[in-house]
Design an enzyme around this catalytic site. Structure first.
Site, mmCIF file in Angstrom:
data_model
loop_
_atom_site.group_PDB
_atom_site.id
_atom_site.type_symbol
_atom_site.label_atom_id
_atom_site.label_comp_id
_atom_site.label_asym_id
_atom_site.label_seq_id
_atom_site.Cartn_x
_atom_site.Cartn_y
_atom_site.Cartn_z
ATOM 1 N N LYS A 64 -13.744 41.791 -14.682
ATOM 2 C CA LYS A 64 -13.066 42.514 -15.884
ATOM 3 C C LYS A 64 -13.393 41.382 -17.071
ATOM 4 O O LYS A 64 -13.242 40.405 -17.126
ATOM 5 C CB LYS A 64 -11.623 42.820 -15.877
ATOM 6 C CG LYS A 64 -10.488 41.526 -15.505
ATOM 7 C CD LYS A 64 -9.274 41.868 -15.451
ATOM 8 C CE LYS A 64 -8.396 42.347 -16.712
ATOM 9 N NZ LYS A 64 -6.899 42.373 -16.070
ATOM 10 N N LYS A 74 -12.369 36.948 -14.581
ATOM 11 C CA LYS A 74 -12.115 37.656 -15.876
ATOM 12 C C LYS A 74 -13.059 36.634 -16.783
ATOM 13 O O LYS A 74 -12.863 35.331 -16.764
ATOM 14 C CB LYS A 74 -10.661 37.472 -16.424
ATOM 15 C CG LYS A 74 -9.701 37.935 -15.678
ATOM 16 C CD LYS A 74 -8.399 37.998 -16.190
ATOM 17 C CE LYS A 74 -7.214 38.142 -15.327
ATOM 18 N NZ LYS A 74 -5.855 37.841 -15.799
#
Ligand SMILES: [Zn+2]
Length: 326
Positions: free
Chosen positions: A246, A190
């Protein structure tokens, strides 16, 4: 003379010459199961609902019917505790959800478990910390224990989400020691992002989610691609079978870099809650047709190198793809 106009002659011709193609086989549908059994629209992810366990079964059946091969399961507990030890209850809520879904669907649907402390701790942060310092080993050890609980209950894939070093190594070792060597590890990569905020609201039991430690301490700096690749290299070297990048739209370059460097490792891109919210709000305001914007973004993610896409729009996408006119 080379004329690409010939290759744009018809929609069938355009489809014929595509080198990459998004299909329903690429889709992973995230679901939010609630322990209190209440089913209602998620205020921060409008259009998606919290589900009771029985509703979750029905939603998963819809996914299977649409050709979607996997779901990513989030559990919203009635209560959380200070250190997250509630996560280790053998018959806790997450375990009950996985048992039910595995019993209903067997190998027809891949069950992916999100493994993070924030689902269980009252301060709703992803890592243990003391006086602002991240306790890396303690966090990784706990994630491994939670993964074993979920895998024993039926999860096919466990996804460590805390971004701490060694989380994949600890998880792999714990799974193997428990005889769960057929369970895959899919590690989250992330970057720090405001695009997670609608998700935090969806998962929070309080009105002011994510108290405590600054989350930028455990996510990768959005500006620094070297740190991101270090984390990708580390998790893959520790045995990650797959990775999740992400948010998706702000990390298309990262998807491509991971693909180029680790071509054998399947990559999922997570089109996160904020990306979903931007599409929904801008289409409601009349700026865009949501379906066209959705397919444009998903195809760009696929083109960047994602093998799979986690999206709240998964069911709509599967329906659009089945019409073969996108
Ligand atoms: Zn978390």
């Amino acid at each position: 003379m080379y004329l690409t106009t010939r290759l744009k002659k018809s929609k069938a011709m355009v489809r014929l010459v595509r080198p990459t193609e998004l299909t329903s086989d690429d889709l992973i549908y995230p679901i939010f199961a609630r322990e209190d059994g209440k089913s209602f629209e998620i205020p921060s992810i409008r259009g998606e609902k919290y589900l009771s366990v029985d509703d979750a079964v029905r939603k998963c059946q819809d996914a299977v019917n649409l050709g979607i091969p996997a779901v990513l399961v989030f559990g919203v507990l009635k209560e959380k505790d200070a250190d997250g030890s509630i996560a280790l209850q053998k018959n806790g809520f997450h375990a009950r959800v996985f048992k039910k879904l595995k019993k209903e669907f067997g190998d027809e649907l891949v069950l992916i478990s999100n493994v993070c402390l924030c689902d269980y701790t009252v301060d709703e942060t992803c890592v243990y910390a003391e006086k602002g310092k991240v306790l890396n080993e303690k966090t990784a050890e706990m994630l491994a224990k939670i993964a074993v609980v979920h895998a024993k209950a039926g999860a096919d894939v466990v996804a460590p989400a805390a971004m701490c070093d060694g989380q994949v190594r600890h998880m792999r070792q714990a799974l193997d020691a428990a005889g769960l060597d057929d369970v895959a590890v899919m590690s989250y990569l992330k970057t720090d992002s405001c695009l997670f905020n609608p998700f935090f609201e969806a998962m929070s039991l309080s009105r002011s989610p994510r108290r405590g430690i600054d989350s930028s301490k455990f996510r990768a700096d959005i500006v620094n691609e070297k740190v991101f690749m270090q984390k990708a290299d580390l998790d893959i070297s520790e045995g990650a079978d797959m990775v999740i990048v992400k948010p998706a739209l702000t990390n298309l370059d990262h998807i491509l870099r991971v693909k180029q460097k680790h071509s054998a490792v399947p990559i999922a891109a997570y089109q996160v809650s904020g990306e979903y919210a931007m599409m929904r709000a801008s289409s409601e305001a009349g700026y865009f047709d949501e379906n066209i914007l959705l397919m444009e973004t998903l195809n760009s993610i696929k083109r960047a190198g994602a093998d799979m896409i986690i999206t709240y729009h998964a069911q709509e996408v599967a329906k659009l793809l089945s019409k073969k006119n996108v």
